[in-house]
Design a protein around this motif. Structure first.
Motif, short mmCIF file in Angstrom:
data_model
loop_
_atom_site.label_atom_id
_atom_site.label_comp_id
_atom_site.label_asym_id
_atom_site.label_seq_id
_atom_site.Cartn_x
_atom_site.Cartn_y
_atom_site.Cartn_z
N GLN A 1 55.29 -75.38 -4.85
CA GLN A 1 54.73 -74.50 -5.87
C GLN A 1 54.91 -73.03 -5.48
O GLN A 1 55.21 -72.18 -6.32
N MET B 1 58.55 -72.21 -6.10
CA MET B 1 58.80 -72.09 -7.54
C MET B 1 58.31 -70.74 -8.05
O MET B 1 58.99 -70.09 -8.85
N GLN B 2 57.13 -70.33 -7.60
CA GLN B 2 56.58 -69.04 -8.04
C GLN B 2 57.45 -67.90 -7.52
O GLN B 2 57.74 -66.95 -8.25
N ALA C 1 60.55 -67.84 -9.64
CA ALA C 1 60.25 -67.41 -11.01
C ALA C 1 60.02 -65.90 -11.08
O ALA C 1 60.29 -65.28 -12.11
N ILE D 1 64.92 -71.54 -13.76
CA ILE D 1 63.51 -71.70 -14.12
C ILE D 1 63.19 -70.95 -15.41
O ILE D 1 62.56 -71.48 -16.32
N THR D 2 63.65 -69.70 -15.49
CA THR D 2 63.36 -68.87 -16.66
C THR D 2 64.00 -69.45 -17.90
O THR D 2 63.35 -69.59 -18.95
N MET E 1 62.20 -72.61 -19.04
CA MET E 1 60.89 -72.37 -19.64
C MET E 1 61.00 -71.63 -20.98
O MET E 1 60.12 -71.77 -21.82
N PRO F 1 56.33 -74.81 -21.18
CA PRO F 1 55.47 -75.86 -20.65
C PRO F 1 54.24 -76.05 -21.53
O PRO F 1 53.80 -75.11 -22.19
N ALA G 1 49.58 -76.69 -18.05
CA ALA G 1 50.54 -77.08 -17.02
C ALA G 1 50.48 -76.06 -15.88
O ALA G 1 50.16 -74.90 -16.09
N HIS G 2 50.79 -76.51 -14.71
CA HIS G 2 50.79 -75.63 -13.54
C HIS G 2 52.18 -75.01 -13.38
O HIS G 2 52.81 -75.13 -12.34
N ALA G 3 52.64 -74.34 -14.42
CA ALA G 3 53.96 -73.73 -14.42
C ALA G 3 53.90 -72.37 -13.73
O ALA G 3 52.88 -71.68 -13.78
N THR H 1 54.54 -68.39 -13.14
CA THR H 1 54.52 -67.23 -14.02
C THR H 1 55.89 -66.57 -13.93
O THR H 1 56.33 -66.20 -12.84
#
Length: 157
Positions: A39, A42-43, A46, A116-117, A120, A125, A129-131, A133
């Motif tokens: 996570q 991923m952040q 992102a 990722i961008t 999304m 999502p 969802a725990h997507a 930012t």
């Protein structure tokens, strides 16, 4: 086998021959620490800022990598740092990246941020969802240059 967006994006960016040759791993549930690290990665991806000329430069880079027949690392279940290290170690890749203004870190972070961008934007999502930012500048860049984003997606496929 858990395939992350980062690994999928990197694998899509380069020829898939090495992925087919990769040994199969037994599926297992990730630990809480692995989930937290994923996570975090991923952040970080992102939020990574894409330069204004990212789309045409990355498209050119992907095409050059494919023309050279360079295969991706098996980035499944690797952290961003590990993926960057493995990418940097691929023979011949650093020269192509440098010729297009990328380091291994710029390449992995940029292609991850793009993937990722774009994913999304195309399929937001669900609520709750725990997507991660997204970086608003990246969203604006991709939306303002959708034909170029589509060209990069096409080059990656």
């Amino acid at each position: 086998m858990r395939l992350t967006i980062l690994a999928a994006t990197l694998a899509a960016a380069l020829p898939a021959a090495a992925m087919a040759q990769a040994p199969q791993q037994q599926a297992r549930q990730p630990s809480a620490a692995e989930i937290a690290a994923f996570q975090h990665d991923m952040q970080a991806a992102a939020q990574y800022p894409l330069p204004a000329d990212f789309l045409p430069r990355m498209t050119t880079t992907i095409r050059a990598i494919q023309a050279a027949g360079i295969n991706p690392p098996n980035a499944q279940n690797l952290s961003l740092a590990q993926t960057i290290d493995q990418t940097a170690a691929i023979p011949g890749l650093s020269q192509i990246l440098a010729a297009n203004g990328f380091t291994a870190r710029d390449f992995v972070m940029g292609i991850s941020a793009f993937g990722i961008t774009e994913a999304m934007i195309r399929q937001p999502p669900p609520a709750g969802a725990h997507a991660p930012t997204l970086n608003p500048a990246n969203v604006a860049l991709l939306k303002a240059h959708q034909p170029e984003a589509d060209a990069l997606m096409k080059a990656m496929n």
